[in-house]
Design a protein around this motif. Structure first.
Motif, PDB file in Angstrom:
ATOM      1  N   MET A 157      -1.996  -0.922   8.145  1.00  0.00           N
ATOM      2  CA  MET A 157      -2.590   0.386   7.931  1.00  0.00           C
ATOM      3  C   MET A 157      -3.634   0.311   6.833  1.00  0.00           C
ATOM      4  N   LYS A 158      -4.559   1.221   6.869  1.00  0.00           N
ATOM      5  CA  LYS A 158      -5.607   1.272   5.852  1.00  0.00           C
ATOM      6  C   LYS A 158      -5.052   1.947   4.612  1.00  0.00           C
ATOM      7  N   ILE A 159      -4.725   1.155   3.608  1.00  0.00           N
ATOM      8  CA  ILE A 159      -4.152   1.668   2.369  1.00  0.00           C
ATOM      9  C   ILE A 159      -5.004   1.170   1.211  1.00  0.00           C
ATOM     10  N   THR A 160      -5.251   2.041   0.263  1.00  0.00           N
ATOM     11  CA  THR A 160      -6.079   1.672  -0.882  1.00  0.00           C
ATOM     12  C   THR A 160      -5.356   1.972  -2.184  1.00  0.00           C
ATOM     13  N   ARG A 161      -5.795   1.307  -3.235  1.00  0.00           N
ATOM     14  CA  ARG A 161      -5.297   1.609  -4.570  1.00  0.00           C
ATOM     15  C   ARG A 161      -5.920   2.906  -5.062  1.00  0.00           C
ATOM     16  N   LYS A 162      -5.535   3.317  -6.261  1.00  0.00           N
ATOM     17  CA  LYS A 162      -6.090   4.546  -6.829  1.00  0.00           C
ATOM     18  C   LYS A 162      -7.586   4.436  -7.071  1.00  0.00           C
ATOM     19  N   ASP A 163      -8.049   3.222  -7.355  1.00  0.00           N
ATOM     20  CA  ASP A 163      -9.480   3.038  -7.612  1.00  0.00           C
ATOM     21  C   ASP A 163     -10.290   2.881  -6.330  1.00  0.00           C
ATOM     22  N   GLY A 164      -9.627   2.972  -5.165  1.00  0.00           N
ATOM     23  CA  GLY A 164     -10.327   2.897  -3.893  1.00  0.00           C
ATOM     24  C   GLY A 164     -10.393   1.517  -3.278  1.00  0.00           C
ATOM     25  N   SER A 165      -9.970   0.496  -3.992  1.00  0.00           N
ATOM     26  CA  SER A 165      -9.986  -0.859  -3.445  1.00  0.00           C
ATOM     27  C   SER A 165      -8.856  -1.041  -2.439  1.00  0.00           C
ATOM     28  N   ASP A 166      -9.039  -1.994  -1.537  1.00  0.00           N
ATOM     29  CA  ASP A 166      -8.048  -2.235  -0.482  1.00  0.00           C
ATOM     30  C   ASP A 166      -6.732  -2.727  -1.065  1.00  0.00           C
ATOM     31  N   TRP A 167      -5.634  -2.271  -0.460  1.00  0.00           N
ATOM     32  CA  TRP A 167      -4.302  -2.736  -0.850  1.00  0.00           C
ATOM     33  C   TRP A 167      -4.039  -4.068  -0.154  1.00  0.00           C
ATOM     34  N   PRO A 168      -3.898  -5.164  -0.899  1.00  0.00           N
ATOM     35  CA  PRO A 168      -3.836  -6.487  -0.274  1.00  0.00           C
ATOM     36  C   PRO A 168      -2.456  -6.934   0.186  1.00  0.00           C
ATOM     37  N   TRP A 169      -1.402  -6.143  -0.090  1.00  0.00           N
ATOM     38  CA  TRP A 169      -0.047  -6.623   0.160  1.00  0.00           C
ATOM     39  C   TRP A 169       0.557  -5.957   1.389  1.00  0.00           C
ATOM     40  N   ASN A 170       1.262  -6.737   2.187  1.00  0.00           N
ATOM     41  CA  ASN A 170       2.034  -6.163   3.284  1.00  0.00           C
ATOM     42  C   ASN A 170       3.528  -6.364   3.086  1.00  0.00           C
ATOM     43  N   CYS A 171       3.911  -6.971   1.944  1.00  0.00           N
ATOM     44  CA  CYS A 171       5.333  -7.152   1.641  1.00  0.00           C
ATOM     45  C   CYS A 171       5.895  -5.959   0.881  1.00  0.00           C
ATOM     46  N   PHE A 172       5.056  -5.116   0.323  1.00  0.00           N
ATOM     47  CA  PHE A 172       5.494  -3.871  -0.313  1.00  0.00           C
ATOM     48  C   PHE A 172       4.310  -2.919  -0.335  1.00  0.00           C
ATOM     49  N   MET A 173       4.611  -1.637  -0.427  1.00  0.00           N
ATOM     50  CA  MET A 173       3.583  -0.605  -0.382  1.00  0.00           C
ATOM     51  C   MET A 173       3.469   0.095  -1.743  1.00  0.00           C
ATOM     52  N   PRO A 174       2.394   0.836  -1.972  1.00  0.00           N
ATOM     53  CA  PRO A 174       2.209   1.479  -3.287  1.00  0.00           C
ATOM     54  C   PRO A 174       3.363   2.386  -3.690  1.00  0.00           C
ATOM     55  N   TRP A 175       3.989   3.074  -2.720  1.00  0.00           N
ATOM     56  CA  TRP A 175       5.084   3.986  -3.063  1.00  0.00           C
ATOM     57  C   TRP A 175       6.385   3.244  -3.384  1.00  0.00           C
ATOM     58  N   GLU A 176       6.384   1.935  -3.219  1.00  0.00           N
ATOM     59  CA  GLU A 176       7.551   1.133  -3.578  1.00  0.00           C
ATOM     60  C   GLU A 176       7.404   0.469  -4.941  1.00  0.00           C
ATOM     61  N   THR A 177       6.296   0.729  -5.611  1.00  0.00           N
ATOM     62  CA  THR A 177       6.068   0.158  -6.931  1.00  0.00           C
ATOM     63  C   THR A 177       6.645   1.083  -7.999  1.00  0.00           C
ATOM     64  N   TYR A 178       6.720   0.599  -9.212  1.00  0.00           N
ATOM     65  CA  TYR A 178       7.297   1.402 -10.298  1.00  0.00           C
ATOM     66  C   TYR A 178       6.957   0.747 -11.634  1.00  0.00           C
ATOM     67  N   GLN A 179       7.278   1.450 -12.699  1.00  0.00           N
ATOM     68  CA  GLN A 179       7.135   0.919 -14.047  1.00  0.00           C
ATOM     69  C   GLN A 179       8.519   0.674 -14.625  1.00  0.00           C
ATOM     70  N   ALA A 180       8.754  -0.536 -15.091  1.00  0.00           N
ATOM     71  CA  ALA A 180      10.077  -0.901 -15.593  1.00  0.00           C
ATOM     72  C   ALA A 180      10.410  -0.128 -16.862  1.00  0.00           C
ATOM     73  N   ASN A 181      11.692   0.167 -17.044  1.00  0.00           N
ATOM     74  CA  ASN A 181      12.175   0.858 -18.238  1.00  0.00           C
ATOM     75  C   ASN A 181      12.424  -0.174 -19.340  1.00  0.00           C
ATOM     76  N   LEU A 182      11.470  -0.314 -20.237  1.00  0.00           N
ATOM     77  CA  LEU A 182      11.559  -1.323 -21.284  1.00  0.00           C
ATOM     78  C   LEU A 182      12.412  -0.875 -22.465  1.00  0.00           C
ATOM     79  N   SER A 183      12.897   0.361 -22.427  1.00  0.00           N
ATOM     80  CA  SER A 183      13.718   0.859 -23.533  1.00  0.00           C
ATOM     81  C   SER A 183      15.206   0.544 -23.334  1.00  0.00           C
ATOM     82  N   ILE A 184      15.546  -0.118 -22.265  1.00  0.00           N
ATOM     83  CA  ILE A 184      16.953  -0.401 -21.981  1.00  0.00           C
ATOM     84  C   ILE A 184      17.526  -1.368 -23.012  1.00  0.00           C
ATOM     85  N   ASP A 185      18.798  -1.191 -23.320  1.00  0.00           N
ATOM     86  CA  ASP A 185      19.479  -2.040 -24.299  1.00  0.00           C
ATOM     87  C   ASP A 185      19.722  -3.424 -23.698  1.00  0.00           C
TER      88      ASP A 185
END
Length: 353
Positions: free
Chosen positions: A112-140
């Protein structure tokens, strides 16, 4: 005299018969003219069950064979048209020519035609943008589950014994160690999720979200491995070792989970504690200059939503945070079982990665 009578009877059957004769001529005509439609008026010899008789031509009254041929031809053409409808023509990647993309039930197999926020093409087919996240670095990172019962002590000893050959083989080659660690760490979540899935459909009951949570864990660990593969190129004997270790560990963990899920989750909890320790040592070697702090792989930048100038240190930091989450969740699962409850009785922390 007998031959004349036989020929006359055959002519009567061919001209006047409306039943089996037409069907017989039709079937013979169809099979005879399949090779070429232009042979429809060519003489053909028909044999009865007893003997042969003369040649004849199929006349205008016996065109059922020709009709069958045309119908079959039109069917083939329509089938070809339907097949062509399943091909979507798209521009080639280089802009020149066209590429036929197969489509089944209206679903294109092309990405499918998927782009990043900056408009560039999404190069991965092993995961999609909605499957990404920011790790919780405050964990003990220093939390440790103190063994309280026999099962906890057995799990703790198992993990400590497993660390001995790992330290001997890899020593301080933390890149290779991490690669090997992730090939093992991605197994428990898949095994646990699979067995809970089978139990859920076998007993007609919900899982409390634990199937999804454990499969998320397995997928997250696999992405750790995909990231490490960009940084470390394993040698042939290391690949062979991975196959051997995976085969042994998968079957051992499978049997362990069937016998005692409480013990299995506790083992994973302690394995994650060791993973945190290994990644902490990894970071120390980066800070001391023993390991070059190279640029982060593109797959890691997109998966953890890291800045474009992220480095190896940033990648190891977020992976270590993920391992801390896995540690807490598996110790939590083991505690639930220690209380004599099923996992489905306590909601699973879905979306933790």
């Amino acid at each position: 005299m007998s031959q004349l009578i036989t020929k006359a009877a055959l002519r009567v059957l061919l001209v006047c018969g409306r039943g089996n004769c037409n069907m017989f001529v039709s079937s013979v005509s169809s099979t005879s003219v399949m090779k070429s439609p232009y042979e429809i008026t060519a003489p053909m010899r028909i044999h009865d069950w007893c003997g042969g008789f003369g040649d004849f031509k199929i006349g205008s009254k016996h065109v059922q064979g020709n009709f069958n041929l045309r119908w079959m031809g039109m069917s083939s053409a329509s089938a070809m048209e339907k097949k062509d409808e399943n091909l979507t023509v798209k521009k080639g990647q280089n802009g020149g020519g066209s590429v036929a993309v197969p489509s089944y039930w209206g679903i294109e197999t092309a990405k499918m035609k998927i782009t990043r926020k900056d408009g560039s093409d999404w190069p991965w087919n092993c995961f999609m943008p909605w499957e990404t996240y920011q790790a919780n670095l405050s964990i003990d990172l220093k939390k440790h589950h103190v063994p309280k019962n026999i099962a906890d002590k057995v799990a703790y000893r198992i993990v400590k014994l497993l660390r001995i050959p790992t330290d001997i083989f890899f020593q301080r080659r933390y890149g290779c160690r991490a690669m090997m660690l992730e090939t093992v760490a991605a197994v428990p979540g898949m095994v646990g999720g699979m067995l809970l899935h089978l139990k859920s459909i076998r007993k007609f009951e919900h899982s409390g979200g634990w199937i999804k949570a454990l499969l998320e864990e397995a997928e997250n660990e696999r992405m750790h491995l995909m990231t490490m593969m960009e940084l470390v190129k394993p040698k042939w004997y290391e690949r062979l070792l991975v196959m051997l270790v995976q085969g042994i560990f998968f079957n051992s963990f499978f049997v362990c989970y069937v016998i005692s899920p409480r013990l299995a989750h506790r083992v994973v909890g302690y394995l994650e504690e060791e993973a945190i320790h290994s990644y902490t040592e990894f970071l120390k070697d980066i800070d001391n200059g023993k390991i070059e702090n190279v640029a982060a792989p593109a797959i890691a930048i997109d998966y953890w939503r890291l800045p474009k100038d992220a480095t190896l240190k940033d990648v190891v930091t977020v992976i270590r945070a993920d391992e801390a989450h896995h540690r807490d969740v598996n110790h939590f699962a083991s505690d639930i079982r220690n209380q004599g409850k099923e996992l489905r009785e306590a909601a699973a922390p879905i979306g933790y990665h």
